[in-house]
Write a protein that holds these residues in place. Sequence first.
Motif: not given
Length: 249
Positions: A174-175, A212-218, A228-233, A238-239
């Motif tokens: 996952l980096g 932080a890594r999930f955000t960095e990877l987009g 503070r809700a998030l959207r999974v791209t 896929t990842e």
Amino acid sequence: MEGDADIARTAALFADPARVRVLMALSDGRALAASVLAAEARLTAQGVSAHLAKLREAGLVVAEKSGRHRFYRLAGPDTADVLETLARLSPTQPVTSLREGTRAQALRAARTCYDHLAGRLGVAVTAALLEREALVTLDGEPSTRRREGDQISAQLKKHPYALGPRATRVFGDLGVDLDAVAAQRRPLLRFCLDWSEQRHHLAGGLGAAVAARFTELGWVRERGKAHRALRVTDAGVTELRDRLGIRLS
């Protein structure tokens, strides 16, 4: 000599709906301008300033000055823990508009809890790490379900988890550099009892690094500056499926 903690005085600060909306807007760990907080809490500039003054006096929020502007953030994760606990113990508010319904659903699907992932996404990631032996349980219960005796608090003081035999490989894929995260001053492993899912999600230094890594990877994006809700791209869908076996409906 000091007397007992004045819990009632602090609890009163959480009794005002507008003030709670201010705190909820800050619960993802960011610093926000008073104007943004006013819009989030549906207050005037004077109204939000009065609430912020009370919260600062109580030590729940701090102010940061940048140029001519002042930004506010939670003083630490303890306040976010209290909000998560109260949310878990509280009845849901009636939804009176499509916008409110969409927001409530979004918060339950994926959100930040101070600086780590929460909601269905946070719980699913924690369960996947357990299934892949990046994490292991120490109590013989191979799941993220709430344990008997868990304290009624967002962050568990004691938890039954440890790094598993495949931790370096899985987190590395996952980096996330485990050695670098472990070298930080904050605890590596912490877990919260997710208020909407009633299961554990990963917090602490490692939880923050994963988020932080999930955000960095987009893989995840913020839904709004004061939300503070998030959207999974699409890339995240896929990842997460390919790397962790998480299938988001």
